[in-house]
Structures are given as structure tokens and as C-alpha cells.
Design a protein around this motif. Structure first.
Motif, PDB file in Angstrom:
ATOM      1  N   TRP A  41      37.381  25.846  89.724  1.00 24.99           N
ATOM      2  CA  TRP A  41      37.003  24.465  89.839  1.00 24.99           C
ATOM      3  C   TRP A  41      38.069  23.484  89.337  1.00 24.99           C
ATOM      4  CZ3 TRP A  41      30.982  23.691  88.617  1.00 24.99           C
ATOM      5  CH2 TRP A  41      30.417  24.565  89.135  1.00 24.99           C
ATOM      6  N   THR A  42      37.779  22.090  89.965  1.00 21.70           N
ATOM      7  CA  THR A  42      38.590  21.103  89.278  1.00 21.70           C
ATOM      8  C   THR A  42      37.763  20.235  88.562  1.00 21.70           C
ATOM      9  OG1 THR A  42      38.168  19.619  91.449  1.00 21.70           O
ATOM     10  CG2 THR A  42      40.063  21.133  91.554  1.00 21.70           C
ATOM     11  N   GLU A  43      38.481  19.259  87.973  1.00 21.47           N
ATOM     12  CA  GLU A  43      37.686  18.164  87.209  1.00 21.47           C
ATOM     13  C   GLU A  43      36.842  17.341  87.953  1.00 21.47           C
ATOM     14  OE1 GLU A  43      38.629  14.608  84.139  1.00 21.47           O
ATOM     15  OE2 GLU A  43      40.153  15.192  85.503  1.00 21.47           O
ATOM     16  N   LEU A  44      37.214  17.280  89.300  1.00 19.95           N
ATOM     17  CA  LEU A  44      36.233  16.631  90.179  1.00 19.95           C
ATOM     18  C   LEU A  44      35.021  17.454  90.633  1.00 19.95           C
ATOM     19  CD1 LEU A  44      38.603  14.444  92.755  1.00 19.95           C
ATOM     20  CD2 LEU A  44      36.876  13.697  91.234  1.00 19.95           C
ATOM     21  N   ASP A  45      35.377  18.729  90.638  1.00 22.09           N
ATOM     22  CA  ASP A  45      34.400  19.763  91.000  1.00 22.09           C
ATOM     23  C   ASP A  45      33.258  19.617  89.878  1.00 22.09           C
ATOM     24  OD1 ASP A  45      35.190  20.556  93.512  1.00 22.09           O
ATOM     25  OD2 ASP A  45      36.467  21.919  92.542  1.00 22.09           O
ATOM     26  N   VAL A  46      33.851  19.584  88.702  1.00 18.09           N
ATOM     27  CA  VAL A  46      33.034  19.747  87.457  1.00 18.09           C
ATOM     28  C   VAL A  46      32.117  18.486  87.335  1.00 18.09           C
ATOM     29  CG1 VAL A  46      32.883  19.274  84.951  1.00 18.09           C
ATOM     30  CG2 VAL A  46      34.394  21.222  85.956  1.00 18.09           C
ATOM     31  N   TRP A  47      32.614  17.228  87.622  1.00 15.97           N
ATOM     32  CA  TRP A  47      31.822  16.130  87.645  1.00 15.97           C
ATOM     33  C   TRP A  47      30.958  15.817  88.903  1.00 15.97           C
ATOM     34  CZ3 TRP A  47      30.877  12.842  83.867  1.00 15.97           C
ATOM     35  CH2 TRP A  47      31.800  12.738  82.827  1.00 15.97           C
ATOM     36  N   GLY A  48      31.253  16.301  89.893  1.00 16.53           N
ATOM     37  CA  GLY A  48      30.514  16.588  91.125  1.00 16.53           C
ATOM     38  C   GLY A  48      29.321  17.216  90.772  1.00 16.53           C
ATOM     39  N   TYR A  49      29.480  18.408  90.109  1.00 13.80           N
ATOM     40  CA  TYR A  49      28.210  19.343  89.644  1.00 13.80           C
ATOM     41  C   TYR A  49      27.589  18.861  89.077  1.00 13.80           C
ATOM     42  CZ  TYR A  49      25.837  23.837  89.004  1.00 13.80           C
ATOM     43  OH  TYR A  49      25.231  24.926  88.662  1.00 13.80           O
ATOM     44  N   ILE A  50      27.991  18.075  87.823  1.00 15.69           N
ATOM     45  CA  ILE A  50      27.300  17.366  86.731  1.00 15.69           C
ATOM     46  C   ILE A  50      26.362  16.395  87.403  1.00 15.69           C
ATOM     47  CG2 ILE A  50      27.352  15.536  84.834  1.00 15.69           C
ATOM     48  CD1 ILE A  50      29.854  17.185  83.997  1.00 15.69           C
ATOM     49  N   GLU A  66      36.830   6.978  89.242  1.00 15.12           N
ATOM     50  CA  GLU A  66      38.295   6.823  88.366  1.00 15.12           C
ATOM     51  C   GLU A  66      39.117   8.111  88.307  1.00 15.12           C
ATOM     52  OE1 GLU A  66      37.034   3.552  84.857  1.00 15.12           O
ATOM     53  OE2 GLU A  66      37.159   5.663  84.267  1.00 15.12           O
ATOM     54  N   ILE A  67      38.348   9.141  88.255  1.00 18.90           N
ATOM     55  CA  ILE A  67      38.978  10.542  88.162  1.00 18.90           C
ATOM     56  C   ILE A  67      39.778  10.727  89.591  1.00 18.90           C
ATOM     57  CG2 ILE A  67      38.710  12.813  87.894  1.00 18.90           C
ATOM     58  CD1 ILE A  67      36.344  12.379  86.131  1.00 18.90           C
ATOM     59  N   ALA A  68      39.108  10.344  90.658  1.00 24.77           N
ATOM     60  CA  ALA A  68      39.602  10.587  91.866  1.00 24.77           C
ATOM     61  C   ALA A  68      41.055   9.861  92.184  1.00 24.77           C
ATOM     62  CB  ALA A  68      38.715  10.144  93.117  1.00 24.77           C
ATOM     63  N   ALA A  69      40.840   8.708  91.530  1.00 24.38           N
ATOM     64  CA  ALA A  69      42.105   7.727  91.593  1.00 24.38           C
ATOM     65  C   ALA A  69      43.307   8.090  90.766  1.00 24.38           C
ATOM     66  CB  ALA A  69      41.743   6.282  91.306  1.00 24.38           C
TER      67      ALA A  69
END
Length: 308
Positions: free
Chosen positions: A195-204, A276-279
């Protein structure tokens, strides 16, 4: 046969695939090991792990305990959340205390400008694994966090001293995992390694998971040191010329207060945080963890000793 439109309707998303892989890994560990444990800090990655564990064994209970390696220098908001979330999940909480290690003379409290108990977690972790006979430990590490963790296997072999040798890791072809260990050895298991950090936040966001309040923007007294915003508090050795000011910040990662920095932010909602994370082009540890800046190979050195 179904139509193309019907097939498209049931196509799995990236998060579906990642979740399915993590659930398979957790069930494999439960089937192959005698006494697993899930490492739980109250941070976002371990929160996702605990949620995945509940899904993996639903409607039954999670068949293993959770363990927190407690430095004693944690954010109060995270400790309150940890206790509440563990109680909700109905699992046993094992606490490996760094303070106990210091009191017993097993480790020495560090001193100096960047003094932190973070590295002392290794001794407490390894002692707890031996004391409780844990033969597998789930962790929330991800390959995108740091280059040493990018070398990690999903099933990471640790020798009888709890040490990690990146050259002695086992191949993992076609999702097949080698679970054989000798007495005294154990395996660290990373179900969300891919997983990526974005994956984690998307799952949250998708699962509606609750998080400690420090992950959202809030007002906090901080000071800047070497480009990192540290919270002012009793666990941080602040120099006289380091001026404290109040700012709107949030945390991308949770750890010891003495080495975990905040980022300036006004993002209070999950979608704002994801934007913010995506940027950004800096990993959460690269931006906010002072302990990873000690040397070029700081994380790898700690991992060789038995760190997470």
C-alpha cells in the motif's frame, strides 16, 4: 453469460485488491503460526491493520493479541485513542514498556539535543516477543515509507536474536510465503507492505475509520528545529533560542513526541488531507521523523538490530 456492462459493474478497485491481499496474509499467519501478535501504536497504519484483522476473522473474534511498544513519550491523544479502540475490538493489549527497561537498567536514557527513546523500543519489543512466545508479529510498515523498508519482504524473517539481514530474506513468488522457523526465531509480517500512503488514506475514507485527533489540523504550540516542527512539551529538550509559537498543524505519522514532527495544515476533513498528500513529493517519515535523519542508513541500521 453476463454482459460486458454487468462484468464492469463488479470489477474490483485497487483498494479491493489490496484489502483482499492483506486479508489472505492475515489468515495465512493465523493458520501457520502458533502465537501471532499485532503491533498497534494507535497510528493510522496500525488502525488499518486492526480493522483488517476484524474483517479477516469476522464474525469470529480476532484470534491474537495486540501489542504496543510504549516509549512513555507518546501523544496523549493517541494513548486515549489506543485504549478505547482496543477495548472496542475486544482484544488483549500487551504493553512493552521502554520506561520499565530504563528502570531495570537494561537500556540507558539518551541525552542531548535530539535525545529520543525511539531507538530504545527495539529492546522492549524483542524482550516482549521472547517473554510471550510470539512467533509472528504483524506490523504496519509500507514499502513507500523509506528505502530500507522497500527491501523488506511481506514475511520478514528474524533470527534468534531478533535481527534482520536484508541479504537473507526468503523469495516470495506467486504469493507463496515460507513460514518455517526454528525455535527462538520469528517472522515480522507486513500485510499492507504494497500500500501507499494515499492507499491508506483512501481506505480510511472508504471504511469510515476513526483516527486520533492529531491527524487533523488543530492549533498546537510548536517550535522549529532543523526544518521540523516539534510539539512543545515535557519530553523535548528545547534550546533557549528555539522560540515556541502556535500554529495550525497536523501529523502525517505517529511516534515518540521527541522526534515526530508536524506539518503546517488547515485540512480537517479526510478529502482535504488526501488532497494535501497527493500534492506532496516527500514521504511522511522523510518529512517529519527526525530519527530517520541521523544517517543515510539510520532506518536500516535500526532494522538490523530488530526494530519494526
Amino acid at each position: 453469460m453476463g454482459t460486458t456492462a454487468e462484468a464492469g459493474r463488479y470489477r474490483l478497485s485497487q483498494l479491493d485488491h489490496l484489502e483482499a491481499e492483506a486479508l489472505f496474509i492475515m489468515r495465512e499467519v493465523a493458520a501457520e503460526f502458533e502465537r501471532p501478535v499485532l503491533l498497534f501504536s494507535g497510528g493510522k497504519d496500525s488502525i488499518v491493520l486492526l480493522h483488517l484483522a476484524q474483517k479477516a476473522f469476522w464474525p469470529g473474534r480476532i484470534p491474537f493479541a495486540v501489542m504496543h511498544v510504549d516509549t512513555g513519550h507518546n501523544f496523549p491523544e493517541v494513548m486515549d485513542f489506543r485504549d478505547r479502540r482496543v477495548a472496542e475490538a475486544g482484544v488483549e493489549l500487551v504493553v512493552a514498556s521502554v520506561q520499565d527497561q530504563i528502570d531495570q537498567g537494561k537500556v540507558t536514557e539518551p541525552t542531548g539535543r535530539w535525545a529520543s527513546r525511539n531507538r530504545l523500543q527495539t529492546a522492549a519489543l524483542l524482550e516482549a516477543i521472547e517473554e510471550h512466545g510470539f512467533d509472528a508479529a504483524f506490523g504496519g510498515a509500507r514499502r513507500d515509507e523509506e528505502k530500507a523498508r522497500a527491501k523488506e519482504r511481506v514475511f520478514s524473517f528474524r533470527d534468534e536474536f531478533g535481527q534482520w539481514d536484508p541479504k537473507a530474506q526468503r523469495p516470495e513468488l506467486w504469493g507463496l510465503y515460507n513460514t518455517r522457523i526454528e525455535r527462538g526465531e520469528h517472522i515480522r509480517v507486513f500485510p499492507i507492505s504494497n500500500w501507499t500512503e494515499l492507499d491508506v488514506w483512501g481506505y480510511i475514507a472508504r471504511e469510515g475509520l476513526e483516527l486520533p485527533s492529531i491527524y487533523r489540523a488543530h492549533r498546537r504550540r510548536v517550535f522549529e528545529r532543523d526544518g521540523i516542527l516539534l510539539a512543545d512539551g515535557p519530553f523535548v529538550n528545547r534550546d533557549a533560542d528555539e522560540e515556541v509559537f502556535e500554529a495550525s498543524v497536523r501529523y502525517r505519522t505517529v511516534g515518540d513526541m521527541s522526534c515526530t514532527g508536524a506539518v503546517r495544515s488547515t485540512a480537517t476533513g479526510i478529502e482535504e488531507i488526501i488532497a494535501e498528500i497527493a500534492a506532496t513529493r516527500i514521504t511522511e517519515r522523510g518529512q517529519t521523523r527526525a530519527d530517520d535523519r541521523a544517517s543515510e542508513a539510520a532506518m536500516e541500521d535500526r532494522k538490523r538490530e530488530g526494530y519494526f
